[in-house]
Design an enzyme around this catalytic site. Structure first.
Site, PDB file in Angstrom:
ATOM      1  CG  ASP A  20      -1.688   1.247   1.428  1.00  0.00           C
ATOM      2  OD1 ASP A  20      -1.526   2.175   0.608  1.00  0.00           O
ATOM      3  OD2 ASP A  20      -2.464   1.315   2.390  1.00  0.00           O
ATOM      4  CE  LYS A  30      -4.214   9.042   0.977  1.00  0.00           C
ATOM      5  NZ  LYS A  30      -4.784   9.674   2.160  1.00  0.00           N
TER       6      LYS A  30
HETATM    7  C1  LIG Z   1      -1.630   4.271   4.118  1.00  0.00           C
HETATM    8  C2  LIG Z   1      -2.925   4.559   3.428  1.00  0.00           C
HETATM    9  N1  LIG Z   1      -3.537   3.591   2.748  1.00  0.00           N
HETATM   10  C3  LIG Z   1      -4.683   3.803   2.095  1.00  0.00           C
HETATM   11  C4  LIG Z   1      -5.297   5.025   2.095  1.00  0.00           C
HETATM   12  C5  LIG Z   1      -6.594   5.196   1.355  1.00  0.00           C
HETATM   13  O1  LIG Z   1      -6.436   6.080   0.313  1.00  0.00           O
HETATM   14  P1  LIG Z   1      -7.702   6.622  -0.510  1.00  0.00           P
HETATM   15  O2  LIG Z   1      -8.676   7.135   0.519  1.00  0.00           O
HETATM   16  O3  LIG Z   1      -7.148   7.699  -1.358  1.00  0.00           O
HETATM   17  O4  LIG Z   1      -8.240   5.488  -1.287  1.00  0.00           O
HETATM   18  C6  LIG Z   1      -4.705   6.068   2.797  1.00  0.00           C
HETATM   19  C7  LIG Z   1      -5.366   7.393   2.844  1.00  0.00           C
HETATM   20  O5  LIG Z   1      -5.707   7.925   3.865  1.00  0.00           O
HETATM   21  C8  LIG Z   1      -3.483   5.834   3.468  1.00  0.00           C
HETATM   22  O6  LIG Z   1      -2.874   6.815   4.145  1.00  0.00           O
END
Ligand SMILES: Cc1ncc(COP(=O)(O)O)c(C=O)c1O
Lengths: 423, 150
Positions: A217, A243
């Site tokens: 991830d 992000k």
């Molecule tokens: C480590 C991590 N994984 C997954 C996500 C999920 O990302 P998204 O909400 O853009 O799908 C986030 C976002 O907060 C994250 O910080």
């Protein structure tokens, strides 16, 4: 903290050590000129979503002003141009991750959708009763819940690798969880709460020794590290555009071609087929097999612009400057009485969670907000991690390369005010 | 008085640090739980009824200063009140924190609850102040569901 000791205490207003012109870079981000409660905005919530440079906004707008049409569907000039721009972005994303082929890049809505895609296709096909999926104790809910849902459906088991008090994965314990029943390892590259950079090279080596594929991830990892999926040899990697200074609603799933080809499709619909009759439908080749329906074209082009923008600044420069920001912030926070940093990994990105003795993060956040400082307070979509550290919530300052040492000084002043008001 | 000082008045800070009636109850007639997913505030409320009067009320849980003080002052306010009186106090309190009532706490007699008038300047904090009240209403209705702020 290893990095802290090396820093020659940079002072606000004094040129930083790295050859990086933050003042010039800030000009690219219109929102950084905004005022909040009459004070200049200090944006320290970058791990939730990052701000977008003008170049990204222009790329999105340019699509609607000059290129708007559907992709993969027309012989007319506009559609051809739009399709070309869309596919060019796939190549940009391929290069950004150093993937071998552009067909290993699948456009999705974000990290959440990417993980659900892998769970819903690779997972559903390969996980059976009694099998196991291994994650870590520092995962975002989006790298927990899709696996829980899969395990529930299949009668499989979710195993959670523990972390130590610094917030580092305990590798020996992780390795003990791997076995003949493990179907997949899914761990975060960088923690969105602790800032921990996981030893993914070792994790992948351990898993591969037993023939287990690994999903990383990279929602935070792609922002704070140089990613090379071929060198890492990870099987899946995912990140969210928003992000990474790009638009919301667009992200990338990288998967090794061999794995993607063997996976069933995710959503059914247009574009993901090669021929349809009521008796039988033949699926398209990768990556299109996983891209049903009209995609987020403007967002994709915006993401391409973000990748170009980062490339133009030079990722090495950005990362060096981020290290400096982290060291400076960590040292400055140490001067606040009764403040405890949650997450003191030796390898860390500029994502800093802390608690102030006896004060609830929600109250801390409200006072800081009045000072124009945006931080995140709460459980950061990582409730099991909060339980691990015995806190209901934390305050998190997550920094980006457009932040300055002066802004860190304002955070410190704000925290003194917090103590004065909430006493 | 600045907005922040109006929000975090002495009385609120005192109650958040030393909440009153912060204890479990051995023989409650009703209990209910409240949860605010945004900030993780959790509250469990215990009520003992005597006919349609609140004979005793206490709470446990963890939360921000506003939610803890609100729970503490709720227990002080509703003890001895009838269910109808509780409803009317809640209505007045709700108007106060959402800015529908005059800021000086005039209008329905809210007593000490008037210290929450500053909340109306902080819309995202309204839920912190009202969570325990929603929880109380659930408890009085005898509902099993967890009150949430969503
Ligand atoms: C480590 C991590 N994984 C997954 C996500 C999920 O990302 P998204 O909400 O853009 O799908 C986030 C976002 O907060 C994250 O910080």
């Amino acid at each position: 903290m290893a990095v802290t000791s090396e820093v020659a205490k940079p002072r606000a207003g004094i040129a930083t050590r790295s050859a990086f012109d933050v003042a010039r870079v800030r000009e690219d981000f219109p929102i950084l000129k905004e005022k909040v409660h009459g004070k200049p905005l200090v944006y320290f919530d970058n791990a939730a979503t990052a701000q977008k440079p003008r170049q990204v906004l222009e790329a999105e707008q340019n699509f609607y002003l000059r290129l708007c049409s559907n992709v993969h569907r027309g012989v007319h000039w506009l559609s051809e141009r739009a399709t070309q721009a869309y596919e060019d972005t796939r190549v940009k994303a391929q290069r950004f991750l150093n993937a071998s082929e552009s067909r290993e890049i699948i456009f999705v809505r974000g990290a959440t959708e990417a993980i659900n895609l892998v769970a819903g296709t690779y997972g559903r096909k390969n996980v059976q009763v009694g099998d196991e999926i291994v994650i870590s104790a520092m995962e975002h809910h989006s790298n927990i819940v899709p696996w829980q849902m899969l395990c529930e459906e299949k009668g499989a088991r979710l195993r959670v690798a523990p972390i130590n008090d610094r917030g580092e994965l305990i590798l020996e314990e992780f390795e003990k969880l791997l076995g003949p029943r493990t179907r997949l390892v899914a761990v975060t590259h960088v923690s969105n709460v602790l800032g921990t950079i996981n030893p993914v090279q070792e994790i992948i080596a351990m898993a591969h020794r037993q023939g287990i594929p690994v999903l990383l991830d990279g929602a935070q990892g792609a922002v704070h590290l140089k990613v090379d999926v071929r060198e890492l040899d990870c099987d899946f990697y995912t990140f969210s555009g928003h992000k990474l200074f790009g638009p919301t609603g667009i992200g990338v799933l990288y998967g090794k071609a061999r794995l993607l080809e063997a996976m069933p499709p995710y959503h059914g619909g247009g574009d993901m087929i090669s021929s349809v009759s009521f008796e039988k439908t033949l699926y398209n080749v990768i990556p299109y097999k996983f891209e049903a329906g009209t995609p987020n074209i403007a967002g994709t082009l915006g993401l391409g612009a973000a990748i170009d923008y980062l490339g133009g600044l030079g990722q090495e420069n950005l990362l060096r400057y981020e290290e400096e920001l982290l060291a400076y912030t960590t040292e400055a926070l140490a001067g606040i009485p009764e403040l405890r940093i949650i997450g003191t990994a030796r390898q860390k990105a500029p994502v800093i969670s802390f608690v102030l003795n006896g004060l609830h993060p929600h109250d801390v956040g409200t006072v800081l907000d009045q000072e124009g400082i945006a931080v995140r307070t709460g459980h950061h979509c990582a409730q099991p991690l909060m339980d691990r550290f015995g806190v209901p919530a934390t305050t998190r300052a997550s920094l980006a390369f457009y932040n300055t040492l002066e802004e860190v000084d304002r955070l410190i002043k704000g925290l003194h005010k917090v103590r004065e008001i909430l006493g | 008085m600045s907005d922040l000082h109006a929000l975090y008045q002495e009385v609120i800070l005192d109650h958040s640090k030393r909440p009153h009636n912060f204890r479990p109850m051995a023989d409650p007639s009703r209990t209910a739980q409240g949860y605010n997913p945004l900030c993780g505030d959790k509250v469990t409320l215990f009520v003992r009824l005597d006919g349609d009067r609140v004979a005793d009320v206490s709470f446990q849980g963890s939360g921000c200063a506003i939610s803890t003080a609100s729970a503490s002052l709720l227990t002080e306010t509703v003890k001895g009140k009838t269910l109808a009186e509780v409803e009317s106090i809640f209505a007045g309190f709700h108007d106060l924190v959402t800015g529908k009532a005059p800021r000086d706490g005039q209008g329905p007699a809210l007593g000490k609850l008037a210290v929450f008038s500053g909340v109306s300047e902080f819309p995202v904090r309204v839920k912190c102040a009202t969570l325990v009240w929603h929880t109380l209403r659930n408890a009085l209705r005898g509902g099993e569901e967890v009150a949430t702020t969503e």
